[in-house]
Design a protein around this motif. Structure first.
Motif, PDB file in Angstrom:
ATOM      1  N   SER A  45      19.899  23.386 -39.210  1.00 46.08           N
ATOM      2  CA  SER A  45      20.606  23.966 -41.081  1.00 46.08           C
ATOM      3  C   SER A  45      19.696  25.222 -41.159  1.00 46.08           C
ATOM      4  CB  SER A  45      20.982  23.723 -42.086  1.00 46.08           C
ATOM      5  OG  SER A  45      20.105  22.765 -43.073  1.00 46.08           O
ATOM      6  N   LYS A  46      19.950  26.556 -41.779  1.00 46.50           N
ATOM      7  CA  LYS A  46      19.831  27.220 -41.723  1.00 46.50           C
ATOM      8  C   LYS A  46      18.805  27.247 -43.573  1.00 46.50           C
ATOM      9  CE  LYS A  46      20.002  32.374 -43.389  1.00 46.50           C
ATOM     10  NZ  LYS A  46      20.760  33.210 -43.497  1.00 46.50           N
ATOM     11  N   ASN A  51       2.840  27.413 -48.287  1.00 45.65           N
ATOM     12  CA  ASN A  51       2.453  26.805 -49.774  1.00 45.65           C
ATOM     13  C   ASN A  51       1.753  25.850 -48.945  1.00 45.65           C
ATOM     14  OD1 ASN A  51       4.500  27.246 -51.292  1.00 45.65           O
ATOM     15  ND2 ASN A  51       6.034  25.845 -50.923  1.00 45.65           N
ATOM     16  N   HIS A  52       1.535  25.334 -48.033  1.00 46.17           N
ATOM     17  CA  HIS A  52       0.300  24.748 -47.285  1.00 46.17           C
ATOM     18  C   HIS A  52      -0.756  25.546 -47.299  1.00 46.17           C
ATOM     19  CE1 HIS A  52      -2.359  21.729 -45.419  1.00 46.17           C
ATOM     20  NE2 HIS A  52      -2.124  22.688 -43.821  1.00 46.17           N
ATOM     21  N   SER A  82      14.372  27.122 -43.836  1.00 43.49           N
ATOM     22  CA  SER A  82      13.913  27.836 -44.818  1.00 43.49           C
ATOM     23  C   SER A  82      12.564  26.524 -45.315  1.00 43.49           C
ATOM     24  CB  SER A  82      14.679  27.929 -46.114  1.00 43.49           C
ATOM     25  OG  SER A  82      16.129  29.089 -45.573  1.00 43.49           O
ATOM     26  N   ARG A  83      13.132  25.662 -45.556  1.00 43.62           N
ATOM     27  CA  ARG A  83      12.362  25.084 -46.224  1.00 43.62           C
ATOM     28  C   ARG A  83      11.307  24.323 -45.221  1.00 43.62           C
ATOM     29  NH1 ARG A  83      17.174  21.737 -47.429  1.00 43.62           N
ATOM     30  NH2 ARG A  83      16.865  20.120 -45.761  1.00 43.62           N
ATOM     31  N   GLN A  84      11.399  24.202 -43.955  1.00 50.17           N
ATOM     32  CA  GLN A  84      10.287  24.311 -43.028  1.00 50.17           C
ATOM     33  C   GLN A  84       9.204  25.911 -43.028  1.00 50.17           C
ATOM     34  OE1 GLN A  84       9.420  21.706 -41.272  1.00 50.17           O
ATOM     35  NE2 GLN A  84      10.486  20.370 -42.717  1.00 50.17           N
ATOM     36  N   GLU A 129       6.761  20.866 -36.452  1.00 55.30           N
ATOM     37  CA  GLU A 129       7.444  20.917 -37.335  1.00 55.30           C
ATOM     38  C   GLU A 129       7.481  21.933 -38.012  1.00 55.30           C
ATOM     39  OE1 GLU A 129      10.287  18.681 -39.350  1.00 55.30           O
ATOM     40  OE2 GLU A 129      11.894  19.806 -39.153  1.00 55.30           O
ATOM     41  N   ALA A 130       6.931  22.365 -39.022  1.00 56.23           N
ATOM     42  CA  ALA A 130       6.871  24.220 -39.610  1.00 56.23           C
ATOM     43  C   ALA A 130       6.652  25.017 -38.789  1.00 56.23           C
ATOM     44  CB  ALA A 130       5.630  23.772 -41.236  1.00 56.23           C
TER      45      ALA A 130
END
Length: 290
Positions: free
Chosen positions: A29-30, A42-43, A34-36, A5-6
Motif C-alpha cells: 500500500s501507499k 527517523n533512523h 510512507s511508513r518505510q 525493506e526501508a
C-alpha cells in the motif's frame, strides 16, 4: 540488515519518482511505503525526499545516499540470483536490441548458435535503428557500436570495430585524395545518422562535422552510394572490406583512423545480471574473439 525493506522502498520511490508507483511496483500500500520512508529518515535523522503534491525529489542528503542504496540492492540481488541459478541452465526470454548489418550478419547467427547450446532460452531479437530505452522497454541487452558516452548502462566490449574511409577509384580520379581530415570540407561526404566523423589526430580523438548531398541511416545504402562514385564514406570495416579487396573501393586517411571505437554489449546497471545475460555476453566475446 535491519532496514533493508526501508532501503528497498526508498530506492523504488526514487526510481519511480512517486510513492504510488513505488507501492505498485513493490505490491504494497501507499501508506506502507510512507511508513518505510519515515522509518528510514527517523533512523538516519535526515530528510531524504522532498514531497509535494506533484513530485518527489531527492534532498542533498538523499542524492548522496541513493547511489549507495541502489548499488547495495543490485549486489544483493546479483548474489541471490547467482546462488539460485548456479545449479540451473540459462532459461527464459532474452530480449536483445541489435540494429544494422553487424546485428544481421553477426549477432543473429551467434544468437542461433547460443540457443542451440541453451535450448531453454527464447530470444527476441529486435533490429530497430532507434536508441531503445532498455529499462522502460524491458531489454536485457543492447548491442551498440562506436565510442560509448557516459551513461547509466554497463558495457562490455565484445568485438573490435575499425572505422575506414573509402571512395571509389572513379571518385578519386576526379578529386584530389585528402591529406588530412580537415581537407574533407572540399569533398562530398556521404552521411549516416550523424553529421560528424571521428578521427585520431595528434594522439587525441576528434569529431569533425561533415557535409554532403547523400544521407541514409542504412549502411548498405551508403556503400552503394560510394560504389557509384558519389563521394567518401566512413563506415566499419565489415561493410567495406569486400569491396576494398576487389578494388571497387579505395581507402584514404589511414593514419587518422580512430582507435577508441568498439562493439559493445550493454545492459542496465540497476538490474542484476541474470544467468542468461551473463552467458550470452560471454558467448559473444568467445564468438567474436579475433
Amino acid at each position: 540488515m535491519k532496514h533493508l525493506e526501508a532501503i528497498e522502498t526508498f530506492v523504488a520511490v526514487v526510481d519511480q519518482s512517486s510513492f504510488s508507483k513505488a507501492a505498485e511496483q513493490l505490491k504494497v500500500s501507499k501508506s506502507h511505503v510512507s511508513r518505510q520512508i519515515a522509518i528510514l529518515e527517523n533512523h538516519l535523522d535526515a530528510l531524504l525526499l522532498n514531497r509535494t503534491t506533484r513530485q518527489v525529489t531527492l534532498t542533498d542528503v538523499g542524492q548522496s545516499f541513493y547511489p549507495t542504496c541502489r548499488d547495495l540492492l543490485a549486489s544483493l540481488h546479483e548474489a541471490e540470483q547467482a546462488i539460485i541459478e548456479q545449479q540451473h541452465e540459462a532459461r527464459g526470454l532474452l530480449k536483445v536490441s541489435a540494429a544494422g548489418q553487424f546485428g544481421e550478419d553477426y549477432i543473429a547467427p551467434a544468437a542461433i548458435k547460443f540457443m542451440a547450446r541453451y535450448p531453454q532460452v527464447q530470444v527476441d531479437l529486435d533490429f530497430s535503428n532507434r536508441l531503445v530505452d532498455m529499462v522502460a522497454e524491458g531489454y536485457d541487452i543492447a548491442i551498440r557500436a562506436g565510442a560509448l558516452k557516459d551513461s547509466s548502462l554497463i558495457a562490455r566490449r565484445i568485438a573490435a570495430r575499425k572505422l575506414l574511409i573509402c571512395a571509389s577509384p572513379e571518385y578519386f580520379a576526379k578529386h584530389t585524395v585528402p591529406k588530412d581530415p580537415h581537407a574533407l570540407r572540399n569533398h562530398n561526404c556521404l552521411l549516416g545518422t550523424l553529421d560528424t566523423w571521428r578521427f585520431r589526430e595528434n594522439s587525441r580523438h576528434i569529431d569533425i562535422r561533415m557535409s554532403g548531398n547523400w544521407r541514409s541511416n542504412n549502411g548498405r545504402a551508403l556503400v552503394h552510394a560510394a560504389l557509384a562514385g558519389l563521394g567518401l564514406v566512413q563506415l566499419p570495416s565489415f561493410y567495406l572490406q569486400p569491396f576494398i579487396d576487389d578494388g571497387r573501393l579505395v581507402t584514404a586517411l589511414e593514419d587518422f583512423y580512430p582507435t577508441d571505437t568498439g562493439t559493445w554489449a550493454v545492459y542496465p546497471s540497476n538490474r542484476h545480471m541474470s544467468q542468461k545475460v551473463r552467458l550470452f555476453i560471454n558467448f559473444l566475446v568467445e564468438e567474436f574473439a579475433g
